[in-house]
Write an enzyme that holds these catalytic residues in place. Structure first.
Site, PDB file in Angstrom:
ATOM      1  N   ASP A 128     -26.679 -29.811  -7.854  1.00  0.00           N
ATOM      2  CA  ASP A 128     -25.709 -29.171  -7.025  1.00  0.00           C
ATOM      3  C   ASP A 128     -25.712 -29.663  -5.678  1.00  0.00           C
ATOM      4  O   ASP A 128     -26.897 -30.205  -5.392  1.00  0.00           O
ATOM      5  CB  ASP A 128     -26.329 -27.692  -7.021  1.00  0.00           C
ATOM      6  CG  ASP A 128     -26.086 -26.977  -8.294  1.00  0.00           C
ATOM      7  OD1 ASP A 128     -25.369 -27.173  -8.954  1.00  0.00           O
ATOM      8  OD2 ASP A 128     -26.884 -25.688  -8.325  1.00  0.00           O
ATOM      9  N   ASP A 143     -19.333 -26.103 -11.149  1.00  0.00           N
ATOM     10  CA  ASP A 143     -19.373 -24.830 -10.769  1.00  0.00           C
ATOM     11  C   ASP A 143     -17.988 -24.164 -10.110  1.00  0.00           C
ATOM     12  O   ASP A 143     -17.544 -22.983 -10.359  1.00  0.00           O
ATOM     13  CB  ASP A 143     -20.359 -24.294  -9.656  1.00  0.00           C
ATOM     14  CG  ASP A 143     -21.656 -24.706 -10.167  1.00  0.00           C
ATOM     15  OD1 ASP A 143     -21.901 -24.343 -11.309  1.00  0.00           O
ATOM     16  OD2 ASP A 143     -22.661 -25.021  -9.424  1.00  0.00           O
TER      17      ASP A 143
END
Length: 176
Positions: A128, A143
């Site tokens: 991330d 995401d």
């Protein structure tokens, strides 16, 4: 009856190609962006304003849930990817099918991280790197594709429901 119903949008060769293109584009953009961020190896927050780059390896599910059980999370991610593929293939609406193709690409991107990235097969952490200011967590392009794909599918479903309701003739009860 198979997984793909006769009236599924993917039965159209054109829609099928576009869905495959969306899925592959999301997967590729996600993996390339993660590789670029890992190569740059930013330390701390890099950015301005409300969005920055912050490198985080998430071995858990959303929000770090079950981070101590990476194999379980990987198996769950595999199941989610399979469900996303099934829904995308079964969607009757082209709009819903294309949105779910984005969800499938995002799910595949995060699953690829869990399978192939360190510390090892099936125990990897999702890379991330997008961080929004305030108390938000970090996320990645996969995401975003999942979130916007689901939102888009819901909007298309709701919009088509209203359109079909509006096109139905209204029946008035006869009153003497």
């Amino acid at each position: 009856m198979g997984i793909v119903p006769a009236d599924a949008a993917v039965r159209s060769a054109r829609v099928g190609r576009i869905m495959a293109g969306v899925t592959v584009a999301v997967l590729a953009a996600d993996q390339v962006s993660k590789s670029l961020v890992l190569a740059a190896n930013p330390t701390g927050d890099v950015g301005i304003g409300w969005v920055s780059v912050r490198l985080v390896r998430n071995t858990g599910a959303s929000g770090g849930l079950a981070s101590g059980h990476p194999v379980l999370v990987t198996l769950s991610a595999l199941a989610v990817t399979a469900v996303a593929a099934t829904f995308a293939l079964r969607a009757r609406s082209r709009g819903v099918a294309l949105c779910l193709a984005a969800v499938l690409g995002g799910a595949a991107g995060n699953l690829a991280d869990r399978i192939f990235r360190a510390p090892g097969f099936g125990r990897g952490g999702v890379v991330d790197w997008i961080h929004f200011g305030g108390r938000g967590g970090s996320l990645d392009l996969a995401d975003l594709a999942i979130q916007f794909g689901v939102l888009g599918a819901v909007v298309v479903i709701l919009a088509s429901g209203r359109a079909s309701t509006a096109s139905e003739p209204r029946h008035q009860e006869d009153h003497p």
